[in-house]
Design an enzyme around this catalytic site. Structure first.
Site, PDB file in Angstrom:
ATOM      1  N   ASP A   1       0.851  -1.192   0.000  1.00 50.53           N
ATOM      2  CA  ASP A   1       0.000   0.000   0.000  1.00 50.53           C
ATOM      3  C   ASP A   1       0.891   1.249   0.000  1.00 50.53           C
ATOM      4  OD1 ASP A   1      -3.230   0.482   1.065  1.00 50.53           O
ATOM      5  OD2 ASP A   1      -1.843   2.173   1.023  1.00 50.53           O
TER       6      ASP A   1
ATOM      7  N   ASN B   1     -12.717  -3.406   3.177  1.00 49.60           N
ATOM      8  CA  ASN B   1     -13.661  -2.285   3.266  1.00 49.60           C
ATOM      9  C   ASN B   1     -14.647  -2.403   2.109  1.00 49.60           C
ATOM     10  OD1 ASN B   1     -12.343  -1.115   5.520  1.00 49.60           O
ATOM     11  ND2 ASN B   1     -10.836  -0.156   4.172  1.00 49.60           N
TER      12      ASN B   1
ATOM     13  N   GLN C   1     -14.432   2.362   1.715  1.00 47.40           N
ATOM     14  CA  GLN C   1     -13.823   1.900   0.462  1.00 47.40           C
ATOM     15  C   GLN C   1     -13.601   3.090  -0.465  1.00 47.40           C
ATOM     16  OE1 GLN C   1     -15.921  -1.264  -1.601  1.00 47.40           O
ATOM     17  NE2 GLN C   1     -14.304  -1.449  -3.157  1.00 47.40           N
TER      18      GLN C   1
ATOM     19  N   VAL D   1     -11.287   2.569  -3.452  1.00 43.40           N
ATOM     20  CA  VAL D   1     -10.970   2.018  -4.774  1.00 43.40           C
ATOM     21  C   VAL D   1     -11.948   0.871  -5.030  1.00 43.40           C
ATOM     22  CG1 VAL D   1      -9.231   0.938  -6.241  1.00 43.40           C
ATOM     23  CG2 VAL D   1      -8.527   2.640  -4.540  1.00 43.40           C
TER      24      VAL D   1
ATOM     25  N   HIS E   1     -10.404  -5.629  -2.772  1.00 49.26           N
ATOM     26  CA  HIS E   1      -9.042  -5.826  -2.268  1.00 49.26           C
ATOM     27  C   HIS E   1      -9.076  -6.215  -0.802  1.00 49.26           C
ATOM     28  CE1 HIS E   1     -10.129  -1.548  -2.087  1.00 49.26           C
ATOM     29  NE2 HIS E   1      -9.460  -1.483  -0.953  1.00 49.26           N
ATOM     30  N   ILE E   2      -8.126  -7.066  -0.446  1.00 52.66           N
ATOM     31  CA  ILE E   2      -7.939  -7.459   0.952  1.00 52.66           C
ATOM     32  C   ILE E   2      -6.718  -6.707   1.472  1.00 52.66           C
ATOM     33  CG2 ILE E   2      -7.447  -9.349   2.550  1.00 52.66           C
ATOM     34  CD1 ILE E   2      -8.693 -11.274   0.544  1.00 52.66           C
ATOM     35  N   HIS E   3      -6.911  -5.930   2.541  1.00 52.22           N
ATOM     36  CA  HIS E   3      -5.766  -5.326   3.224  1.00 52.22           C
ATOM     37  C   HIS E   3      -5.146  -6.398   4.124  1.00 52.22           C
ATOM     38  CE1 HIS E   3      -6.829  -0.965   2.497  1.00 52.22           C
ATOM     39  NE2 HIS E   3      -8.040  -1.487   2.362  1.00 52.22           N
TER      40      HIS E   3
HETATM   41  P1  AMP Z   1      -9.809   1.218   0.544  1.00 48.62           P
HETATM   42  O1  AMP Z   1      -9.913   2.543   1.240  1.00 48.62           O
HETATM   43  O2  AMP Z   1     -10.173   0.031   1.379  1.00 48.62           O
HETATM   44  O3  AMP Z   1     -10.554   1.241  -0.781  1.00 48.62           O
HETATM   45  O4  AMP Z   1      -8.270   1.013   0.232  1.00 48.62           O
HETATM   46  C1  AMP Z   1      -7.630   1.546  -0.873  1.00 48.62           C
HETATM   47  C2  AMP Z   1      -6.169   1.516  -0.555  1.00 48.62           C
HETATM   48  O5  AMP Z   1      -5.441   1.658  -1.771  1.00 48.62           O
HETATM   49  C3  AMP Z   1      -5.686   2.631   0.370  1.00 48.62           C
HETATM   50  O6  AMP Z   1      -5.098   2.047   1.523  1.00 48.62           O
HETATM   51  C4  AMP Z   1      -4.653   3.389  -0.480  1.00 48.62           C
HETATM   52  O7  AMP Z   1      -3.563   3.835   0.270  1.00 48.62           O
HETATM   53  C5  AMP Z   1      -4.257   2.339  -1.494  1.00 48.62           C
HETATM   54  N1  AMP Z   1      -3.755   2.804  -2.772  1.00 48.62           N
HETATM   55  C6  AMP Z   1      -4.318   3.735  -3.576  1.00 48.62           C
HETATM   56  N2  AMP Z   1      -3.598   3.878  -4.692  1.00 48.62           N
HETATM   57  C7  AMP Z   1      -2.555   3.009  -4.604  1.00 48.62           C
HETATM   58  C8  AMP Z   1      -1.456   2.688  -5.449  1.00 48.62           C
HETATM   59  N3  AMP Z   1      -1.270   3.291  -6.637  1.00 48.62           N
HETATM   60  N4  AMP Z   1      -0.576   1.753  -5.036  1.00 48.62           N
HETATM   61  C9  AMP Z   1      -0.740   1.148  -3.845  1.00 48.62           C
HETATM   62  N5  AMP Z   1      -1.755   1.399  -3.002  1.00 48.62           N
HETATM   63  C10 AMP Z   1      -2.656   2.329  -3.372  1.00 48.62           C
END
Ligand code: AMP
Length: 112
Positions: A28, A85, A92, A94, A98-100
């Site tokens: 991340d 999320n 959320q 993106v 995705h799994i954090h």
């Molecule tokens: P969410 O808020 O659960 O949708 O998580 C999206 C995550 O994507 C966040 O933790 C961001 O920091 C991460 N993120 C966004 N753009 C990038 C990128 N280009 N490379 C790596 N992580 C990213």
């Protein structure tokens, strides 16, 4: 196209830690723990709310690979947290599932 699809396509760089035919894992850019990795399916699924029965094997694969990546990062013994999320109120940002994978520090419960 989401930013994660662009990472899958190689259009923007990422610090990739694992890849196979079904999924990709990368660090991340804004880490919330000493280890913070995102594991995504190559299939475009907008969120967990959009996952379908036909995704059963893929979702199982993702969980098992998340466990392997946590082990590879040395997180298994002390523990780690997997977070998905889902949609707006969960934070959320993106809309590509995705799994954090978070670890390397003690974590509070309930989450914020
Ligand atoms: P969410 O808020 O659960 O949708 O998580 C999206 C995550 O994507 C966040 O933790 C961001 O920091 C991460 N993120 C966004 N753009 C990038 C990128 N280009 N490379 C790596 N992580 C990213």
């Amino acid at each position: 196209m989401t930013i994660f699809k662009k990472i899958i396509e190689g259009e923007i760089p990422a610090d990739i830690v694992y890849e196979d035919e079904h999924c990709l894992a990368f660090r991340d850019v804004n880490p919330q723990a000493p280890t913070h990795i995102l594991l995504i399916p190559k299939k475009e699924i907008a969120s967990m709310a959009e996952a379908a029965q036909e995704d059963q094997n893929l979702l199982g694969h993702l969980l098992l690979r998340a466990k392997d990546i946590a082990a590879q990062e040395g997180l298994s013994k002390n523990g780690f947290r997997l977070v998905i999320n889902t949609n707006e109120m969960a934070g959320q940002t993106v809309y590509h599932l995705h799994i954090h994978i978070l670890g390397g520090r003690a974590m509070a419960w309930p989450p914020g």
